[in-house]
Design an enzyme around this catalytic site. Structure first.
Site, PDB file in Angstrom:
ATOM      1  CG  ASP A   1      44.413  40.655  47.499  1.00  0.00           C
ATOM      2  OD1 ASP A   1      43.569  39.872  47.033  1.00  0.00           O
ATOM      3  OD2 ASP A   1      44.501  41.858  47.153  1.00  0.00           O
TER       4      ASP A   1
ATOM      5  N   GLY B   1      31.301  38.767  41.972  1.00  0.00           N
ATOM      6  CA  GLY B   1      32.373  39.766  42.138  1.00  0.00           C
ATOM      7  C   GLY B   1      33.755  39.251  41.791  1.00  0.00           C
TER       8      GLY B   1
ATOM      9  CG  HIS C   1      44.246  31.532  37.716  1.00  0.00           C
ATOM     10  ND1 HIS C   1      45.289  31.199  36.869  1.00  0.00           N
ATOM     11  CD2 HIS C   1      44.331  30.682  38.774  1.00  0.00           C
ATOM     12  CE1 HIS C   1      45.973  30.183  37.382  1.00  0.00           C
ATOM     13  NE2 HIS C   1      45.416  29.858  38.545  1.00  0.00           N
TER      14      HIS C   1
ATOM     15  CB  CYS D   1      45.768  34.444  33.205  1.00  0.00           C
ATOM     16  SG  CYS D   1      45.333  34.125  34.926  1.00  0.00           S
TER      17      CYS D   1
ATOM     18  CG  HIS E   1      41.352  34.088  43.173  1.00  0.00           C
ATOM     19  ND1 HIS E   1      40.874  34.274  41.900  1.00  0.00           N
ATOM     20  CD2 HIS E   1      40.803  35.080  43.920  1.00  0.00           C
ATOM     21  CE1 HIS E   1      40.071  35.327  41.868  1.00  0.00           C
ATOM     22  NE2 HIS E   1      40.005  35.828  43.082  1.00  0.00           N
TER      23      HIS E   1
ATOM     24  CG  HIS F   1      39.837  36.267  48.320  1.00  0.00           C
ATOM     25  ND1 HIS F   1      40.437  37.485  48.078  1.00  0.00           N
ATOM     26  CD2 HIS F   1      39.139  35.975  47.197  1.00  0.00           C
ATOM     27  CE1 HIS F   1      40.086  37.908  46.864  1.00  0.00           C
ATOM     28  NE2 HIS F   1      39.299  37.021  46.312  1.00  0.00           N
TER      29      HIS F   1
HETATM   30  P1  5GP Z   1      38.478  38.585  43.023  1.00  0.00           P
HETATM   31  O1  5GP Z   1      37.685  39.847  43.119  1.00  0.00           O
HETATM   32  O2  5GP Z   1      38.705  38.179  41.586  1.00  0.00           O
HETATM   33  O3  5GP Z   1      37.925  37.474  43.858  1.00  0.00           O
HETATM   34  O4  5GP Z   1      39.872  38.897  43.677  1.00  0.00           O
HETATM   35  C1  5GP Z   1      41.009  39.226  42.975  1.00  0.00           C
HETATM   36  C2  5GP Z   1      42.037  39.676  43.975  1.00  0.00           C
HETATM   37  O5  5GP Z   1      43.296  39.721  43.348  1.00  0.00           O
HETATM   38  C3  5GP Z   1      41.766  41.069  44.542  1.00  0.00           C
HETATM   39  O6  5GP Z   1      41.642  40.989  45.956  1.00  0.00           O
HETATM   40  C4  5GP Z   1      42.986  41.878  44.106  1.00  0.00           C
HETATM   41  O7  5GP Z   1      43.417  42.786  45.085  1.00  0.00           O
HETATM   42  C5  5GP Z   1      44.030  40.804  43.839  1.00  0.00           C
HETATM   43  N1  5GP Z   1      44.993  41.158  42.808  1.00  0.00           N
HETATM   44  C6  5GP Z   1      44.725  41.670  41.585  1.00  0.00           C
HETATM   45  N2  5GP Z   1      45.862  41.866  40.898  1.00  0.00           N
HETATM   46  C7  5GP Z   1      46.874  41.441  41.693  1.00  0.00           C
HETATM   47  C8  5GP Z   1      48.299  41.377  41.529  1.00  0.00           C
HETATM   48  O8  5GP Z   1      48.866  41.751  40.502  1.00  0.00           O
HETATM   49  N3  5GP Z   1      49.014  40.889  42.572  1.00  0.00           N
HETATM   50  C9  5GP Z   1      48.421  40.465  43.738  1.00  0.00           C
HETATM   51  N4  5GP Z   1      49.221  40.005  44.693  1.00  0.00           N
HETATM   52  N5  5GP Z   1      47.084  40.502  43.923  1.00  0.00           N
HETATM   53  C10 5GP Z   1      46.317  40.985  42.915  1.00  0.00           C
HETATM   54 ZN    ZN Z   2      45.627  31.845  34.930  1.00  0.00          ZN
END
Ligand code: 5GP
Ligand code: ZN
Length: 115
Positions: A30, A93, A98, A4, A100, A102
């Site tokens: 992000d 989306g 994991h 992860c 999170h 935003h």
């Molecule tokens: P999701 O679409 O799952 O809600 O958002 C995942 C977020 O994680 C995305 O906005 C993406 O830019 C961010 N993200 C993915 N990989 C990494 C990483 O390695 N480091 C950081 N800081 N953000 C990440």
């Molecule tokens: Zn995790």
């Protein structure tokens, strides 16, 4: 969890711009920001998504919102406002499995959050 990406960030195995950290929560910028302020706030415990929350997570989720307020103040977006988004599952989306939150702000956001 071993593969992860956010667990790796939590353990500092992958570098990130850390904004906040305590025993149970970490917040970092992000990597692909969609606004001047785009911070991810995560529980250190590997909870795959919102639907995997259990009773034992109630306290941590409440604390996450308090941390979000604290960060919003430090990032100077508390007065003008901001948005908190949790994507859940495929239709929601969610790319990283994991949980999170935003925290997005620093500009006037569109009123339509669904597309
Ligand atoms: P999701 O679409 O799952 O809600 O958002 C995942 C977020 O994680 C995305 O906005 C993406 O830019 C961010 N993200 C993915 N990989 C990494 C990483 O390695 N480091 C950081 N800081 N953000 C990440
Ligand atoms: Zn995790």
């Amino acid at each position: 969890m071993e593969d992860c990406i956010f667990c790796k960030i939590i353990k500092n195995e992958i570098p990130s711009q850390i904004i906040y950290e305590d025993e149970n929560i970490k917040a970092f910028r992000d990597i692909h920001p969609i606004a001047p302020v785009h911070i991810l706030v995560v529980p250190k415990k590997h909870i795959p998504s919102l639907i995997e929350l259990t009773n034992e997570d109630k306290e941590i989720i409440g604390k996450i919102y308090l941390v979000i307020n604290e960060i919003a103040e430090k990032e100077n977006i508390k007065e003008k406002g901001f948005r908190v988004i949790v994507n859940c599952g495929e239709d929601g989306g969610q790319e990283v499995k994991h949980l999170h939150f935003h925290l997005i702000g620093g500009k006037k956001l569109g009123t339509k959050i669904v597309s």
